[in-house]
Design a protein around this motif. Structure first.
Motif, PDB file in Angstrom:
ATOM      1  N   GLN A 135       0.833  -1.206   0.000  1.00  0.00           N
ATOM      2  CA  GLN A 135       0.000   0.000   0.000  1.00  0.00           C
ATOM      3  C   GLN A 135       0.870   1.260   0.000  1.00  0.00           C
ATOM      4  N   ASP A 136       0.383   2.303  -0.645  1.00  0.00           N
ATOM      5  CA  ASP A 136       1.150   3.547  -0.806  1.00  0.00           C
ATOM      6  C   ASP A 136       1.595   4.151   0.521  1.00  0.00           C
ATOM      7  N   SER A 137       0.746   4.063   1.531  1.00  0.00           N
ATOM      8  CA  SER A 137       1.052   4.735   2.802  1.00  0.00           C
ATOM      9  C   SER A 137       2.203   4.090   3.569  1.00  0.00           C
ATOM     10  N   GLU A 171      10.169   5.209   1.337  1.00  0.00           N
ATOM     11  CA  GLU A 171      11.172   5.882   0.508  1.00  0.00           C
ATOM     12  C   GLU A 171      10.566   7.009  -0.343  1.00  0.00           C
ATOM     13  N   ASN A 172       9.238   7.042  -0.437  1.00  0.00           N
ATOM     14  CA  ASN A 172       8.583   8.102  -1.220  1.00  0.00           C
ATOM     15  C   ASN A 172       8.309   9.361  -0.401  1.00  0.00           C
ATOM     16  N   LYS A 181       9.485  13.101   7.378  1.00  0.00           N
ATOM     17  CA  LYS A 181       8.343  12.191   7.550  1.00  0.00           C
ATOM     18  C   LYS A 181       8.823  10.746   7.666  1.00  0.00           C
ATOM     19  N   TYR A 182       9.834  10.404   6.882  1.00  0.00           N
ATOM     20  CA  TYR A 182      10.421   9.063   6.930  1.00  0.00           C
ATOM     21  C   TYR A 182      10.920   8.758   8.344  1.00  0.00           C
ATOM     22  N   ASN A 183      11.697   9.689   8.908  1.00  0.00           N
ATOM     23  CA  ASN A 183      12.247   9.499  10.256  1.00  0.00           C
ATOM     24  C   ASN A 183      11.150   9.414  11.316  1.00  0.00           C
ATOM     25  N   LYS A 184      10.139  10.232  11.163  1.00  0.00           N
ATOM     26  CA  LYS A 184       9.040  10.252  12.135  1.00  0.00           C
ATOM     27  C   LYS A 184       8.316   8.903  12.165  1.00  0.00           C
TER      28      LYS A 184
END
Length: 211
Positions: A42-44, A48-49, A54-57
């Motif tokens: 799923q996209d969510s 990596e996108n 946001k990735y770190n969070k």
């Protein structure tokens, strides 16, 4: 996280009640695999996108759930035993989609499933044509959709070759198959790269190679 817990609970129940002998339910297991792959792709969850912040969070709060469910799918596959043949070639596409997720540990854990599928079909029929035809068909579709990269190609080759080393009887067939898929993947990636190239000659050259 709620869905992850639910999927793991389903898996626990299936192992206890719907795996052994006469209790085995093909459709139920098929539904589980498709549900788990839909969750993992799923996209969510494609971290990596996202932006670095946001990735770190997400990583700090939840970790990468794709690995958790991917490892669970791997474990469930190996529990199938002689029932694996029921899912070849049907599960080749979903497993391929999962292995193409750009997460190294997930890829290392799940690409060996392909060798297990080949071995399973080979032990039953003396070849693995159904598996081979299906993966070539699905690979074309997945790469065209933007998935796949050089690193995947290298991992695919090294992992399957290493697995085949333990089975001399099937090694030559696996080696031929790996070379075939590697060559196809190279051409598909080249083709995808030049699709937006202004040079008509480059596009035509890649198209001819792919054909």
């Amino acid at each position: 996280r709620v869905f992850l817990r639910a999927i793991n609970k389903f898996a626990e129940t299936m192992n206890q009640k719907f795996l052994e002998n006469m209790n085995f339910e093909v459709q139920l297991w098929n539904n589980y695999f498709h549900l788990a792959v839909a969750f993992i792709t799923q996209d969510s969850l494609q971290l990596e996108n996202f932006s670095h912040a946001k990735y770190n969070k997400i990583q700090n709060k939840y970790g990468d759930m794709r690995c958790l469910i991917g490892f669970a799918i791997r474990d469930m596959w190996y529990k199938l035993g002689q029932n694996k043949i029921c899912f070849i070639p049907g599960m080749v596409g979903p497993i391929l989609e999962m292995t193409l997720i750009p997460e190294v540990e997930l890829r290392k854990a799940t690409i060996p499933i392909f060798f297990d599928m080949m071995l399973c079909e080979y032990q039953r029929t003396g070849e693995f044509k159904k598996f081979e035809n299906e993966i070539i068909l699905k690979l074309d579709h997945e790469v065209e959709g933007g998935r796949g990269d050089e690193h995947y190609m290298q991992l695919f080759e090294s992992i399957l070759t290493e697995c085949a080393n333990q089975y001399p009887g099937i090694f030559t067939l696996v080696n031929r198959f790996v070379s075939l898929v590697k060559g196809l993947l190279e051409k598909l990636l080249d083709y995808r790269t030049v699709m937006n190239d202004e040079s008509k000659d480059n596009r035509m050259s890649c198209t001819v190679n792919l054909l």
